[in-house]
Design a protein around this motif. Structure first.
Motif, PDB file in Angstrom:
ATOM      1  N   THR A  93      -3.249  -3.401  -4.683  1.00  0.00           N
ATOM      2  CA  THR A  93      -3.588  -2.897  -3.356  1.00  0.00           C
ATOM      3  C   THR A  93      -4.740  -3.682  -2.746  1.00  0.00           C
ATOM      4  N   VAL A 117      -5.492  -0.649   6.101  1.00  0.00           N
ATOM      5  CA  VAL A 117      -4.396  -1.606   6.274  1.00  0.00           C
ATOM      6  C   VAL A 117      -3.874  -1.567   7.708  1.00  0.00           C
ATOM      7  N   THR A 127      -7.214   3.938   2.343  1.00  0.00           N
ATOM      8  CA  THR A 127      -6.677   2.583   2.170  1.00  0.00           C
ATOM      9  C   THR A 127      -5.587   2.298   3.191  1.00  0.00           C
ATOM     10  N   LEU A 128      -4.706   3.271   3.421  1.00  0.00           N
ATOM     11  CA  LEU A 128      -3.646   3.104   4.406  1.00  0.00           C
ATOM     12  C   LEU A 128      -4.231   2.901   5.804  1.00  0.00           C
ATOM     13  N   ASP A 163       2.346   1.731  -3.449  1.00  0.00           N
ATOM     14  CA  ASP A 163       1.311   2.179  -4.399  1.00  0.00           C
ATOM     15  C   ASP A 163       0.948   3.642  -4.176  1.00  0.00           C
ATOM     16  N   THR A 179       0.825  -1.207   0.000  1.00  0.00           N
ATOM     17  CA  THR A 179       0.000   0.000   0.000  1.00  0.00           C
ATOM     18  C   THR A 179       0.861   1.260   0.000  1.00  0.00           C
ATOM     19  N   ALA A 222      -2.572   4.149  -5.880  1.00  0.00           N
ATOM     20  CA  ALA A 222      -3.635   3.723  -4.966  1.00  0.00           C
ATOM     21  C   ALA A 222      -4.743   4.766  -4.924  1.00  0.00           C
ATOM     22  N   LEU A 229      -4.605  -6.212   0.392  1.00  0.00           N
ATOM     23  CA  LEU A 229      -5.463  -5.925   1.534  1.00  0.00           C
ATOM     24  C   LEU A 229      -6.221  -7.172   1.963  1.00  0.00           C
TER      25      LEU A 229
END
Length: 286
Positions: free
Chosen positions: A238, A128, A124-125, A112, A109, A118, A242
């Motif tokens: 990604t 994660v 998204t981070l 990306d 991630t 991403a 995940l």
């Protein structure tokens, strides 16, 4: 069915196949097999299984894939994953090795995001990180048993998986996925098998069941490769990385069923955290 839904089903299948491997490996070790044997058979039997699959499905290999440098890099990365992950359990418990190994979704991630690949990078981070916190709860009981060699090997194994996913997504998207799987297994066989046989470390389990577990793990590993590469092509690196957080949950579930291991309230909380953040991320991506 949409490509996204197919990709999700593929990555779930990949998690089930890969997550079943550590418990199967433990059963092989209990019956007298060695980690070197498990790693070698992953690639050797995997090649046979994949060859039969291609033959029965009448799929032809793409010669361009075998001339592709990124494809061989993916193969080498997957080999590093197998060697590092399985070797780490010589020095640290399997549960701790899983935790360190599964830093790779965070690595994927971050890369990306840095590359601008991403979507919804901060969200998204955050997902994660939350998933990793959940895994920490799941695997916390083993944190008091540390050995730097095991930690390093598990982390290197995770970096191998991260490299395989990133290279596949950014440099090998257009290659034939079945041919890529052949390259991966062939790379591992060429690197691992000679070393194992030269060291006379190839020791089969002493029981019929042990050999069934050994071959079963290799078959599942080959199936997981096919599903993972197909998933990356449909939902990207990604999202694939995940949802690979499901793998240790599968491993724990199989261990509970077949190895008589127990799940503490803290671990159960961690399982719920991981499943919740993955579900929320799926809703956000729609």
């Amino acid at each position: 069915m949409s490509p996204a839904k197919i990709g999700l089903l593929l990555v779930i299948g990949c998690n089930i196949a890969l997550g079943s491997n550590p418990p199967l490996a433990r059963l092989v070790y209990n019956d007298g097999g060695t980690p070197e044997t498990v790693v070698a058979m992953r690639f050797l039997v995997g090649l046979i299984v994949l060859g039969l699959f291609l033959l029965l499905s009448r799929q032809k290999l793409d010669s361009a894939t075998f001339r592709s440098l990124p494809a061989w890099i993916v193969g080498l990365s997957w080999t590093v994953t197998s060697i590092g992950y399985l070797s780490s359990v010589f020095f640290i418990p399997v549960s701790l090795a899983v935790l360190i190994f599964f830093t790779f979704p965070l690595v994927v991630t971050l890369v990306d995001i840095l590359l601008g690949k991403a979507s919804n990078g901060p969200f998204t981070l955050a997902v994660v990180l939350c998933a990793f916190i959940g895994l920490s709860f799941v695997l916390a009981p083993a944190l008091d048993q540390l050995d730097w060699r095991g930690l390093a090997l598990a982390f290197v194994g995770g970096l191998g998986t991260a490299s395989a996913i990133l290279v596949t997504n950014h440099k090998a998207q257009d290659v034939d996925q079945s041919s890529l799987a052949v390259v991966v297994l062939l790379t591992g066989a060429l690197v691992v098998a000679p070393a194992v046989f030269l060291r006379e470390a190839f020791i089969l389990p002493a029981t019929i069941y042990g050999n069934i577990y050994l071959i079963g793990g290799a078959v599942l590993n080959a199936s997981a490769l096919i599903m993972m590469f197909a998933a990356i092509k449909r939902i990207g690196s990604t999202q694939t990385a995940l949802f690979m957080n499901l793998e240790p949950l599968v491993t724990i579930s199989v261990a509970l069923l077949f190895l008589s291991e127990t799940l503490t309230p803290l671990q159960a909380t961690g399982v719920l955290v991981v499943l919740s953040v993955l579900f929320l991320s799926t809703l956000r991506s729609k």
